[in-house]
Design an enzyme around this catalytic site. Structure first.
Site, mmCIF file in Angstrom:
data_model
loop_
_atom_site.group_PDB
_atom_site.id
_atom_site.type_symbol
_atom_site.label_atom_id
_atom_site.label_comp_id
_atom_site.label_asym_id
_atom_site.label_seq_id
_atom_site.Cartn_x
_atom_site.Cartn_y
_atom_site.Cartn_z
ATOM 1 N N GLU A 1 -3.860 42.853 -88.677
ATOM 2 C CA GLU A 1 -5.094 43.346 -89.300
ATOM 3 C C GLU A 1 -4.695 44.209 -90.482
ATOM 4 O O GLU A 1 -4.131 45.291 -90.309
ATOM 5 C CB GLU A 1 -5.902 44.167 -88.282
ATOM 6 C CG GLU A 1 -7.180 44.739 -88.886
ATOM 7 C CD GLU A 1 -7.863 45.746 -87.957
ATOM 8 O OE1 GLU A 1 -7.849 45.567 -86.724
ATOM 9 O OE2 GLU A 1 -8.385 46.751 -88.488
ATOM 10 N N ARG B 1 -7.628 49.857 -96.893
ATOM 11 C CA ARG B 1 -7.544 51.296 -97.187
ATOM 12 C C ARG B 1 -6.702 51.577 -98.416
ATOM 13 O O ARG B 1 -6.544 52.725 -98.809
ATOM 14 C CB ARG B 1 -6.921 52.052 -95.993
ATOM 15 C CG ARG B 1 -7.761 51.979 -94.755
ATOM 16 C CD ARG B 1 -7.125 52.709 -93.587
ATOM 17 N NE ARG B 1 -7.697 52.204 -92.363
ATOM 18 C CZ ARG B 1 -7.338 52.576 -91.150
ATOM 19 N NH1 ARG B 1 -6.395 53.485 -90.981
ATOM 20 N NH2 ARG B 1 -7.904 52.043 -90.099
ATOM 21 N N LYS C 1 -14.976 46.124 -81.346
ATOM 22 C CA LYS C 1 -13.914 47.123 -81.466
ATOM 23 C C LYS C 1 -14.478 48.432 -80.906
ATOM 24 O O LYS C 1 -15.624 48.788 -81.198
ATOM 25 C CB LYS C 1 -13.566 47.271 -82.945
ATOM 26 C CG LYS C 1 -12.676 48.456 -83.302
ATOM 27 C CD LYS C 1 -12.306 48.373 -84.772
ATOM 28 C CE LYS C 1 -11.668 49.668 -85.271
ATOM 29 N NZ LYS C 1 -10.355 49.453 -85.885
HETATM 30 C C1 3PG Z 1 -7.923 51.685 -86.694
HETATM 31 O O1 3PG Z 1 -8.490 51.491 -87.766
HETATM 32 O O2 3PG Z 1 -8.028 50.897 -85.766
HETATM 33 C C2 3PG Z 1 -7.176 52.961 -86.520
HETATM 34 O O3 3PG Z 1 -6.893 53.567 -87.721
HETATM 35 C C3 3PG Z 1 -5.970 52.872 -85.636
HETATM 36 O O4 3PG Z 1 -5.562 54.189 -85.474
HETATM 37 P P1 3PG Z 1 -4.170 54.648 -84.847
HETATM 38 O O5 3PG Z 1 -3.350 55.143 -85.990
HETATM 39 O O6 3PG Z 1 -4.534 55.758 -83.914
HETATM 40 O O7 3PG Z 1 -3.528 53.473 -84.167
#
Ligand code: 3PG
Length: 207
Positions: free
Chosen positions: A41, A45, A129
């Site tokens: 994924e 960003r 999600k």
């Molecule tokens: C996402 O968009 O799913 C999160 O930014 C994942 O966050 P993490 O850094 O806690 O894995």
């Protein structure tokens, strides 16, 4: 095209990646694949994200490339144009959901409350999600959703680590988890693809 629910079954852990440099995209995807993970994924960003999606879809066979962090108008369409095979949103507004639906791509829209989950179920979504998973109640929260919302499956992300991933994956309504730990920025900057491959291998063993 796979259904959104099928996205959840590609890998027990979905690597959520933030790319600063397009030249990292292909070697990163290949390292994940060598470690046994066949999805990635790419979060929208950074300015290079769309080009990274294009490069991976064009140059790496057998990997399903999702576009994540879709939050702004127009991004769903841009991600589809870049070749993304599924879309992920951290939260769900009507406008965002309409734009995602217009692409025709399978999607994992984000929720963190029961009412949000129900609204998405009303729109026909079965794969969601759960974000941000740990701050939103984590394993006990998702466990509590299984009985009243038996038709919904979740991919929790946000605060998932190799230490807690197994607890999520043991839940009946969780089919995969997502996390950024598989693609640490310093490993990408150093081109340490062996480390990424090892992290992927370890993640696959959690499933
Ligand atoms: C996402 O968009 O799913 C999160 O930014 C994942 O966050 P993490 O850094 O806690 O894995």
């Amino acid at each position: 095209m796979p259904a959104a629910t099928d996205i959840l079954d590609i890998s027990p852990v979905v690597p959520v990646v933030v790319l600063d440099d397009t030249t990292h995209a292909v070697p990163l995807a290949q390292a994940l694949q060598r470690g046994g993970i066949h999805t990635i994924e790419v979060t929208l960003r950074t300015p290079v994200a769309l080009e990274a999606i294009e490069r991976i879809t064009g140059e790496v066979e057998g990997i399903s490339v999702g576009a994540g962090t879709i939050t702004a108008p127009g991004q769903a369409k841009e991600a589809a144009r870049a070749g993304a095979s599924y879309l992920v949103t951290p939260g769900s507004t009507d406008r965002l959901l309409d734009e995602v639906a217009d692409t025709g791509l399978p999607a994992l829209p984000g929720i963190s409350t029961v009412s949000e989950a129900l609204r998405l179920a009303e729109r026909g979504h079965r794969a969601l999600k759960f974000f941000p998973a740990e701050p939103s109640g984590g394993v006990p929260y998702l466990k509590a959703l299984a009985s009243p919302l038996p038709d919904l499956s979740f991919c929790p992300t946000g605060g998932i680590t190799p230490d807690n991933a197994g607890n999520y994956l043991a839940l009946p309504n969780v089919r995969c988890v997502g996390g950024t730990w598989l693609a640490p920025r310093d490993a990408l900057a150093k081109g340490d693809w062996g480390h990424v491959e090892a992290l992927a291998r370890q993640a696959v063993s959690l499933g």
